[in-house]
Write an enzyme that holds these catalytic residues in place. Structure first.
Site, PDB file in Angstrom:
ATOM      1  CD  GLU A 172      -2.995  -0.926   2.223  1.00 22.21           C
ATOM      2  OE1 GLU A 172      -2.698  -0.300   3.220  1.00 22.21           O
ATOM      3  OE2 GLU A 172      -4.142  -1.815   2.025  1.00 22.21           O
ATOM      4  CD  GLU A 365      -3.639  -6.038   2.788  1.00 31.63           C
ATOM      5  OE1 GLU A 365      -4.870  -5.908   3.454  1.00 31.63           O
ATOM      6  OE2 GLU A 365      -2.821  -6.005   2.745  1.00 31.63           O
TER       7      GLU A 365
HETATM    8  C1  BG6 Z   1      -4.840  -3.195   4.744  1.00 34.81           C
HETATM    9  C2  BG6 Z   1      -3.230  -3.840   5.619  1.00 34.81           C
HETATM   10  O1  BG6 Z   1      -4.813  -1.992   4.654  1.00 34.81           O
HETATM   11  O2  BG6 Z   1      -5.692  -3.244   5.727  1.00 34.81           O
HETATM   12  C3  BG6 Z   1      -3.205  -4.848   6.193  1.00 34.81           C
HETATM   13  O3  BG6 Z   1      -2.249  -3.718   4.912  1.00 34.81           O
HETATM   14  C4  BG6 Z   1      -4.265  -4.661   7.249  1.00 34.81           C
HETATM   15  O4  BG6 Z   1      -1.627  -4.391   6.995  1.00 34.81           O
HETATM   16  C5  BG6 Z   1      -5.808  -4.081   6.495  1.00 34.81           C
HETATM   17  O5  BG6 Z   1      -4.383  -5.578   8.482  1.00 34.81           O
HETATM   18  C6  BG6 Z   1      -7.235  -4.026   7.302  1.00 34.81           C
HETATM   19  O6  BG6 Z   1      -7.126  -3.551   8.186  1.00 34.81           O
HETATM   20  P1  BG6 Z   1      -6.932  -3.286   9.889  1.00 34.81           P
HETATM   21  O7  BG6 Z   1      -6.216  -1.800  10.410  1.00 34.81           O
HETATM   22  O8  BG6 Z   1      -8.622  -3.772   9.894  1.00 34.81           O
HETATM   23  O9  BG6 Z   1      -6.025  -4.721  10.594  1.00 34.81           O
END
Ligand code: BG6
Length: 466
Positions: A172, A365
């Site tokens: 990101e 993701e």
């Molecule tokens: C993404 C990141 O932005 O979101 C991850 O790359 C992160 O590292 C994921 O865990 C989900 O966000 P959160 O805050 O729910 O863990």
């Protein structure tokens, strides 16, 4: 005609080192920027760290990876996205020689994946770097970090070139504009312009990323290396042309990063943005050449939500959010953490990106962070997660049928892990439950949720059975 997913589609899950490994000082590892972030303080480090920090123990993947990989195999994973903790390889970041114990750890993990038929997909820096590079050099605003990063990536490419073919540079990368410390190890001093620092850091990361692409192509035979952006399409709140222009502008704040890494140059609109915001970046001819000659092979992206742009003061006042401040979309429902759920936005986003770049896209993701309840009989009935993923995978299939070249999908946190933004355990994404609460209590036992068998069948049927 419906096409569906390719035969060799890369189904799997995604993790990051600091959210799963724990063992933060074992095996010769140095402190990383993630190790000094107390719960829920994504950008407020406490150095040296005292007390209980989420990354210090996480879910103990460092000692339990064999058990976890066994479960991933049972899920039918074709790949696992994970990251290397840079500070396991170069504990302070500026050493001449790497830490053998750290290198050996990832050798073992990759071997375990490969012997279970799972392809490793590796992020070189996922929201962390050796803390020494921050305290001694000021983080990525310092051009010296380009050299340290290059040394690190050449080391791991050389070591793992026969085991790892899919790589990504900075997780990101666009988030550095808001999370300077987490993404770039940057702590503004009094009187410094934080925005200026963010874009200086971003520029150095873009050059470092291009040098990693170069090194990967030189060292890893058949290697593919991608960029990784956090993307969500931006809708104008209304058809007021000013809202539409604002949406274009907001979208470009993210697209800029992919533009540089895929098209190999700074876009003109970004130059205007720099001029109007008093940002000046020293881009040398040599930098331009590096960026031009070393563009990525694929676009990696995370997708959690779409965004809305509005020029109406009333809407802006109500804007809220986590990483990016957002105006609420009245047509969408939100997760328990206020993240708006928009599967159609994923189709929209994939089409936008593919129309613009025409390079393969990898969704690395996506997922739902939710509170799970363990019933008395031990079952965990996470139908809400199944529903979320089913809708997003359907939207993804539509995008493939629209003509998008999608090469894989790794849902975020296939096993519960520490939340990046809140440091909580209770914000769970997994198909596999981990017995640990926000206070650190629990046995760390792994347990399958209802979604486990559901996702297994999705993979088995290559996305036909949703
Ligand atoms: C993404 C990141 O932005 O979101 C991850 O790359 C992160 O590292 C994921 O865990 C989900 O966000 P959160 O805050 O729910 O863990």
């Amino acid at each position: 005609m419906t096409l569906g997913f390719k035969e060799n589609f890369l189904w799997g899950g995604a993790l990051s080192a600091n959210q799963v490994e724990g063992a933060y000082l074992e095996g010769g590892k140095g402190l990383s920027t993630a190790d000094v972030l107390p719960k829920g303080m994504m950008s407020s480090p406490v150095i040296p760290p005292e007390g209980d920090y989420p990354s210090h123990t996480a879910i103990d993947f460092y000692h339990r990876y064999k058990e976890d990989i066994k479960l991933f195999k049972e899920l039918g994973f074709k790949c696992l996205r994970l990251s290397i903790a840079w500070s396991r390889i170069f504990p302070n970041g500026d050493e001449e020689t790497p830490n053998e114990e750290g290198l050996k750890f990832y050798d073992d993990v990759f071997d375990e994946l490969i012997s279970n038929g799972i392809e490793p997909v590796v992020t070189l820096s996922h929201y962390e770097m050796p803390l020494g590079l921050c305290s001694k050099y000021g983080g990525f605003t310092n051009r010296k970090l380009i050299g340290f990063f290059e040394r690190y990536v050449r080391t791991v490419f050389t070591r793992y070139k026969d085991k790892v073919k899919y790589w990504m540079t900075f997780n990101e990368i666009n988030s550095i504009t808001v999370m300077r410390f987490t993404c770039g190890g940057i702590i503004p001093k009094e009187g410094e312009n934080p925005r200026q620092l963010s874009y200086e850091g971003a520029h150095n990361q873009l050059v470092a990323s291009a040098l990693a692409v170069k090194a990967c192509h030189e060292i890893v035979d058949g290697g593919k290396i991608g960029c990784m952006i956090n993307y969500g399409c931006v809708y104008p709140m209304t058809c007021n042309p000013l809202d539409a222009l604002d949406a274009l502008d907001k979208d470009r704040r993210t697209l800029f990063f992919a533009d540089v890494q895929i098209r190999g140059k700074y876009p003109n609109y970004q130059k205007r943005f720099f001029r109007e915001n008093n940002i000046s970046i020293g881009i040398s001819e040599e930098d331009e050449k590096i960026l031009r000659e070393n563009t990525v092979d694929f676009l990696g992206m995370s997708y959690y939500m779409s965004r809305v742009a509005s020029t109406d003061a009333e809407h802006l006042e109500k804007a809220e959010g986590n990483i990016f401040k957002m105006v609420k979309n009245p047509y969408l429902k939100s997760s328990e953490w206020g993240w708006q759920i928009d599967p159609e936005g994923l189709r929209f986003s994939l089409n936008t990106l593919y129309d613009r770049y025409e390079v393969p896209i990898f969704i690395v993701e996506n997922g739902l962070g939710a509170v799970d309840v363990v019933e008395e009989d031990g079952s965990i009935n996470d139908d809400y997660r199944i529903d979320y993923l089913r809708k997003h995978i359907s939207a993804m299939k539509e995008a493939v049928n629209d003509g998008v070249d999608l090469i894989g999908y790794t849902s975020w946190g296939p096993i519960d892990l520490v939340s990046a933004s809140t440091g909580e355990m209770k914000k769970r994404y997994g198909f596999i439950y981990v017995d640990k609460d926000d206070e650190g209590n629990g046995t760390l036992e792994r347990r399958k949720k209802k979604s486990f068998n559901w996702y297994k069948e999705v993979i088995e049927s290559n996305g036909e059975k949703l």
